[in-house]
Design an enzyme around this catalytic site. Structure first.
Site, PDB file in Angstrom:
ATOM      1  N   GLU A 165      11.678  -9.034  37.606  1.00  0.00           N
ATOM      2  CA  GLU A 165      13.001  -9.674  37.510  1.00  0.00           C
ATOM      3  C   GLU A 165      14.106  -8.716  37.049  1.00  0.00           C
ATOM      4  OE1 GLU A 165      10.490 -11.635  38.000  1.00  0.00           O
ATOM      5  OE2 GLU A 165      11.539 -13.326  38.890  1.00  0.00           O
ATOM      6  N   TYR A 167      13.972  -6.662  34.470  1.00  0.00           N
ATOM      7  CA  TYR A 167      13.985  -6.395  33.028  1.00  0.00           C
ATOM      8  C   TYR A 167      13.499  -4.958  32.749  1.00  0.00           C
ATOM      9  CZ  TYR A 167      14.974 -11.339  32.130  1.00  0.00           C
ATOM     10  OH  TYR A 167      15.562 -12.580  32.072  1.00  0.00           O
ATOM     11  N   ARG A 215       3.364  -9.313  34.878  1.00  0.00           N
ATOM     12  CA  ARG A 215       4.243  -9.876  35.924  1.00  0.00           C
ATOM     13  C   ARG A 215       4.906  -8.725  36.651  1.00  0.00           C
ATOM     14  NH1 ARG A 215       8.103 -14.634  35.264  1.00  0.00           N
ATOM     15  NH2 ARG A 215       8.862 -14.931  37.377  1.00  0.00           N
ATOM     16  N   HIS A 253      17.379 -10.187  38.651  1.00  0.00           N
ATOM     17  CA  HIS A 253      18.407 -11.193  38.375  1.00  0.00           C
ATOM     18  C   HIS A 253      19.742 -10.832  39.021  1.00  0.00           C
ATOM     19  CE1 HIS A 253      15.931 -13.745  36.071  1.00  0.00           C
ATOM     20  NE2 HIS A 253      15.856 -13.004  34.987  1.00  0.00           N
ATOM     21  N   GLN A 340      20.114 -27.613  37.307  1.00  0.00           N
ATOM     22  CA  GLN A 340      21.250 -28.160  36.568  1.00  0.00           C
ATOM     23  C   GLN A 340      20.987 -28.383  35.077  1.00  0.00           C
ATOM     24  OE1 GLN A 340      22.425 -30.732  40.288  1.00  0.00           O
ATOM     25  NE2 GLN A 340      23.735 -31.305  38.608  1.00  0.00           N
TER      26      GLN A 340
HETATM   27  P1  NAP Z   1      34.864 -33.415  41.931  1.00  0.00           P
HETATM   28  O1  NAP Z   1      33.822 -32.393  41.730  1.00  0.00           O
HETATM   29  O2  NAP Z   1      35.554 -33.987  40.773  1.00  0.00           O
HETATM   30  O3  NAP Z   1      35.925 -32.787  42.938  1.00  0.00           O
HETATM   31  C1  NAP Z   1      37.018 -33.484  43.390  1.00  0.00           C
HETATM   32  C2  NAP Z   1      37.866 -32.581  44.286  1.00  0.00           C
HETATM   33  O4  NAP Z   1      38.937 -33.327  44.756  1.00  0.00           O
HETATM   34  C3  NAP Z   1      38.394 -31.388  43.564  1.00  0.00           C
HETATM   35  O5  NAP Z   1      38.293 -30.279  44.413  1.00  0.00           O
HETATM   36  C4  NAP Z   1      39.852 -31.755  43.323  1.00  0.00           C
HETATM   37  O6  NAP Z   1      40.576 -30.545  43.406  1.00  0.00           O
HETATM   38  C5  NAP Z   1      40.182 -32.711  44.437  1.00  0.00           C
HETATM   39  N1  NAP Z   1      41.095 -33.775  44.059  1.00  0.00           N
HETATM   40  C6  NAP Z   1      41.111 -34.502  42.922  1.00  0.00           C
HETATM   41  N2  NAP Z   1      42.088 -35.410  42.965  1.00  0.00           N
HETATM   42  C7  NAP Z   1      42.703 -35.269  44.143  1.00  0.00           C
HETATM   43  C8  NAP Z   1      43.813 -35.936  44.760  1.00  0.00           C
HETATM   44  N3  NAP Z   1      44.448 -36.916  44.172  1.00  0.00           N
HETATM   45  N4  NAP Z   1      44.174 -35.494  45.983  1.00  0.00           N
HETATM   46  C9  NAP Z   1      43.555 -34.498  46.589  1.00  0.00           C
HETATM   47  N5  NAP Z   1      42.495 -33.832  46.050  1.00  0.00           N
HETATM   48  C10 NAP Z   1      42.091 -34.227  44.836  1.00  0.00           C
HETATM   49  O7  NAP Z   1      34.304 -34.629  42.733  1.00  0.00           O
HETATM   50  P2  NAP Z   1      33.297 -34.670  43.934  1.00  0.00           P
HETATM   51  O8  NAP Z   1      33.448 -33.547  44.879  1.00  0.00           O
HETATM   52  O9  NAP Z   1      33.451 -36.046  44.462  1.00  0.00           O
HETATM   53  O10 NAP Z   1      31.939 -34.433  43.245  1.00  0.00           O
HETATM   54  C11 NAP Z   1      31.418 -35.297  42.256  1.00  0.00           C
HETATM   55  C12 NAP Z   1      30.210 -35.904  42.831  1.00  0.00           C
HETATM   56  O11 NAP Z   1      29.512 -34.880  43.488  1.00  0.00           O
HETATM   57  C13 NAP Z   1      29.233 -36.499  41.949  1.00  0.00           C
HETATM   58  O12 NAP Z   1      28.871 -37.759  42.451  1.00  0.00           O
HETATM   59  C14 NAP Z   1      28.042 -35.556  41.959  1.00  0.00           C
HETATM   60  O13 NAP Z   1      26.848 -36.246  41.767  1.00  0.00           O
HETATM   61  C15 NAP Z   1      28.151 -34.973  43.265  1.00  0.00           C
HETATM   62  N6  NAP Z   1      27.737 -33.615  43.513  1.00  0.00           N
HETATM   63  C16 NAP Z   1      27.577 -32.680  42.539  1.00  0.00           C
HETATM   64  C17 NAP Z   1      27.201 -31.405  42.868  1.00  0.00           C
HETATM   65  C18 NAP Z   1      26.957 -30.316  41.848  1.00  0.00           C
HETATM   66  O14 NAP Z   1      26.781 -29.179  42.214  1.00  0.00           O
HETATM   67  N7  NAP Z   1      26.926 -30.572  40.577  1.00  0.00           N
HETATM   68  C19 NAP Z   1      27.029 -31.080  44.187  1.00  0.00           C
HETATM   69  C20 NAP Z   1      27.267 -32.056  45.152  1.00  0.00           C
HETATM   70  C21 NAP Z   1      27.641 -33.313  44.816  1.00  0.00           C
HETATM   71  P3  NAP Z   1      42.109 -30.394  43.110  1.00  0.00           P
HETATM   72  O15 NAP Z   1      42.437 -31.409  42.051  1.00  0.00           O
HETATM   73  O16 NAP Z   1      42.278 -28.975  42.696  1.00  0.00           O
HETATM   74  O17 NAP Z   1      42.761 -30.673  44.408  1.00  0.00           O
HETATM   75 FE1  SF4 Z   2      15.349 -27.844  36.500  1.00  0.00          FE
HETATM   76 FE2  SF4 Z   2      14.637 -30.401  36.456  1.00  0.00          FE
HETATM   77 FE3  SF4 Z   2      16.361 -29.531  38.298  1.00  0.00          FE
HETATM   78 FE4  SF4 Z   2      13.759 -28.900  38.394  1.00  0.00          FE
HETATM   79  S1  SF4 Z   2      14.658 -30.933  38.620  1.00  0.00           S
HETATM   80  S2  SF4 Z   2      15.452 -27.511  38.681  1.00  0.00           S
HETATM   81  S3  SF4 Z   2      13.296 -28.639  36.248  1.00  0.00           S
HETATM   82  S4  SF4 Z   2      16.671 -29.574  36.102  1.00  0.00           S
END
Ligand code: NAP
Ligand code: SF4
Length: 672
Positions: A165, A167, A215, A253, A340
């Site tokens: 990795e 290291y 490893r 990494h 995550q």
């Molecule tokens: P978000 O991450 O809060 O992003 C919202 C986007 O919309 C931002 O880019 C924001 O940017 C824009 N926005 C906000 N208000 C706006 C408005 N009034 N007009 C135009 N643009 C606006 O929300 P999301 O994309 O819906 O993601 C949240 C959901 O994604 C959750 O349900 C989660 O479970 C899921 N999710 C998460 C991941 C992850 O990697 N953690 C991946 C995929 C999906 P600006 O305000 O700069 O325009």
């Molecule tokens: Fe990590 Fe749990 Fe996501 Fe697997 S499911 S990558 S252990 S957070």
């Protein structure tokens, strides 16, 4: 006999026998740094009770300069030895075995005192290392040997010497980081002297009846990495120096090639380990993206290795092995490789846990005690399902309502995204577990206050609805919501603008730009990321670089914020999403104002002064502008005086993800 004869065959190491072929790979959870030794012991003992043959601890620093960060845990004195004995005793009482990983971070140490073969700064660290002199190298060897002898005193069954990795030990092997011209640098024989010497002296110190895992980085995935001939030479020398087992390390990494993220195909690198089979006489472990018993079984049956290492799957389900042995594989909580709650936590200096199992590394704190209450839960998305399963585990009588005809909520959209195929398994697991737990499901039913008035406890997990961005012209026929797109209900043109670059905007971009998912075809994936056979090219890196498939569409991804797009994505995975989209020519545009939409496309301007009016000429505009809570039912219950707990997106929609939803639901139920 289980359906996994190779996976559950014992492995005789001569002086001791492993009861099956499953190793829990090393993970840094942050638990040791809490110094709550009961908690550390419970974490490992729970996994020992779950049947895994051998576990490796998170990396323990051999000395201050080698720690991954200042204050990293290690066995530095008698007090530490006594503390670690609490852990090993508890594991042995649970019929488990545990090895301590000795991790010297070298130039990856997040410290101004970091040391390395040469003063070559790493691209992923702000600190330039100090090049060690010969005396300094001898000190590092001595400290690693001392760590091993202390591990033995603390009752560990062995040690894993971390040699991959990127290291410290890995840093000596390649000219990329080793520019020395003394006995520890120059020729490969000299560059491999340090790892071999460490293993030789550790073996001399601990005696013959102690497991030493080494490893070994089998594919560095960096330019100027090791050749395959060098890997084989090292493996033979490490065996000769007295190692018991070789484990596989994949990628440094700092490599710009993903190695464990969810978009990496399952068992993507077992072919590399297989190349080493037959070259040495000691057992070899393979690793990376193995997350079901069947995958582990296939890997062993195909002769890719003698054992499989899984790490994150043991956060998701400590009883992975026991369930597989009992013929209950569908009830194993699947690791979706999202990073995550595990790696993203670690890199934020938070204690690791697991998105699908919030009890992971919180075994002593999040406990589900028996309860005879009845509970009604509205919403069968991650928040509702996690609550339901936790409630059933407490013995509650559980009813789950959802207006849709299927469980899973937003997971059903996520699973459509190329590179997120693991979500299929997660939804399938929930379906099986809900049935097994005897939970009553009322699908296709809009729960009413009357339905809910009969329960002792009510949980509202009704999720979110898309935010209305109120853009002039958004009602036009060329505008779609992400829901229409991800549920496959809409025709999408060849030129697309995506409004909003959060998790969903990125997902929609991936969905629209990708044809066949490379995650489902290893050859395509290796080509996409520029990975080759290390026999043909140093480090397994193709000189011509990544070669992604042609994009299906021309996409522009937009946000109003002026910052880099995707900044809020996962700490350890955001770069992969950004790189994947850039490779496919997705244009990323920040700092925009949405002026209007018409038949020509999307009109934007830039900055507060609304300068540079620009037409983004597209056929389709997809709205991914975030989400708002769906609280109508919660409000109706409030008006009727029915108490309810509101969780997940229905509680707070901003920055919602499945991790928060599942954690909140589980913790709420534990407290009822
Ligand atoms: P978000 O991450 O809060 O992003 C919202 C986007 O919309 C931002 O880019 C924001 O940017 C824009 N926005 C906000 N208000 C706006 C408005 N009034 N007009 C135009 N643009 C606006 O929300 P999301 O994309 O819906 O993601 C949240 C959901 O994604 C959750 O349900 C989660 O479970 C899921 N999710 C998460 C991941 C992850 O990697 N953690 C991946 C995929 C999906 P600006 O305000 O700069 O325009
Ligand atoms: Fe990590 Fe749990 Fe996501 Fe697997 S499911 S990558 S252990 S957070």
């Amino acid at each position: 006999m289980s359906g996994y004869p190779h996976l559950f065959a014992p492995l005789d190491l001569g002086f001791t026998t492993l009861k099956n072929r499953v190793l829990m790979g090393s993970m840094h959870t942050g638990l040791e740094e809490t110094r709550d030794w009961n908690r550390v012991a419970e974490f490992y003992a729970e996994r020992a009770r779950g049947g895994v043959a051998l576990m490796v601890t998170g990396g323990m620093a051999p000395n201050a300069e080698g720690g991954v960060f200042p204050g990293a845990a290690g066995l530095f004195n008698d007090r530490d030895i006594a503390n670690h004995k609490v852990v090993t005793d508890r594991v042995h009482a649970a019929d488990g075995k545990i090895a301590m990983q000795i991790l010297h971070a070298g130039r990856y140490a997040y410290s101004k005192d970091c040391v390395a073969p040469s003063a070559v700064k790493s691209p992923i660290s702000p600190f330039a290392p100090r090049a060690l002199d010969a005396i300094g190298i001898e000190k590092q060897i001595a400290d690693m040997v001392t760590a091993a002898t202390r591990a033995k005193q603390a009752g560990y069954d062995g040690v894993e010497v971390m040699g991959s990795e990127g290291y410290f030990l890995n840093q000596f092997l390649v000219t990329h980081t080793n520019r020395r011209d003394d006995d520890w640098g120059g020729s490969y024989e000299n560059r491999m002297r340090l790892p071999v010497e460490v293993v030789r002296r550790v073996r001399a110190a601990v005696g013959p009846e102690f497991i030493i895992i080494y490893r070994l980085s089998m594919i560095d995935l960096i330019p100027n990495g090791s050749t395959w001939d060098e890997v084989v030479l090292l493996a033979k020398a490490i065996e000769g120096a007295g190692a018991t087992i070789l484990n596989t390390g994949i990628g440094w990494h700092e490599a710009r090639i993903p190695t464990i993220a969810t978009s990496v195909p399952r068992r993507a690198f077992t072919w590399v380990t297989k190349k080493l089979m037959g070259e040495v006489g000691i057992p070899i472990i393979t690793s990376n993206r193995i997350n079901t018993p069947q995958v582990g079984e296939d890997v062993l049956a195909e002769g890719c290795a003698d054992m499989v290492s899984m790490a994150r799957p043991f956060l998701a389900d400590p009883h992975f092995v026991a369930k597989a042995m009992a013929g209950k594989a569908p009830l194993i909580v699947p690791c979706i490789a999202c990073n995550q709650a595990c790696l993203d936590h670690t890199f934020s200096m938070k204690i690791a846990s697991c998105l699908v199992n919030p009890m992971a590394a919180h075994e002593t704190e999040l406990v589900l005690t028996p309860s005879a209450k009845s509970i009604g839960i509205v919403g069968a998305g991650p928040a509702g399902l996690a609550s339901a399963l936790a409630a059933a585990q407490r013995g509650m009588a559980v009813t789950v309502f959802d207006r849709m005809n299927e469980i899973g909520g937003q997971l059903n959209m996520a699973k459509q995204v190329p590179g997120k195929e693991e979500f299929w398994g997660l939804v399938e697991y929930y379906r099986t577990a809900v049935a097994e737990a005897g939970i009553t499901l009322r699908l296709g039913h809009d729960a009413t206050a009357d339905d809910l008035a009969v329960f002792d406890e009510v949980i509202i997990a009704t999720g979110v609805a898309p935010r209305d961005p109120q853009i002039d012209g958004q009602d036009g026929p060329n505008v779609l919501s992400y829901i229409d797109v991800l549920r496959g209900k809409a025709e999408v043109g060849k030129r697309v603008a995506i409004i909003g670059a959060g998790g969903i905007g990125f997902d929609v971009a991936e969905f629209l730009v990708t044809g066949h998912s490379p995650t489902e075809n290893l050859a395509d994936w290796l080509q996409e990321w520029g990975v080759g056979d290390p026999s043909d090219m140093r480090g397994g890196v193709r000189a011509e670089g990544p070669k992604p498939a042609a994009p299906l569409r021309q996409i522009t991804l937009l946000q109003r914020k002026a910052q880099k797009l995707g900044k809020g994505l996962g700490k350890t995975t955001g770069w992969i999403h950004r790189a994947a989209l850039k490779m496919k020519g997705v244009e990323m545009m920040g700092g925009v104002n949405y002026e209007r939409i018409d038949a020509q496309g999307l009109h934007v301007s830039f900055g507060e002064a609304r300068e540079r009016p620009t037409l983004i000429a597209v056929d389709t505009i997809v709205l991914c502008a975030g989400q708002v809570p769906q609280r109508a039912l919660a409000d109706a219950l409030g008006a009727r005086g029915i108490a309810a707990h509101v969780i997940g997106g229905a509680d707070v929609a901003a920055e919602l993800d499945a991790k928060r939803a599942i954690d909140q639901g589980t913790r709420l139920v534990a407290s009822l």
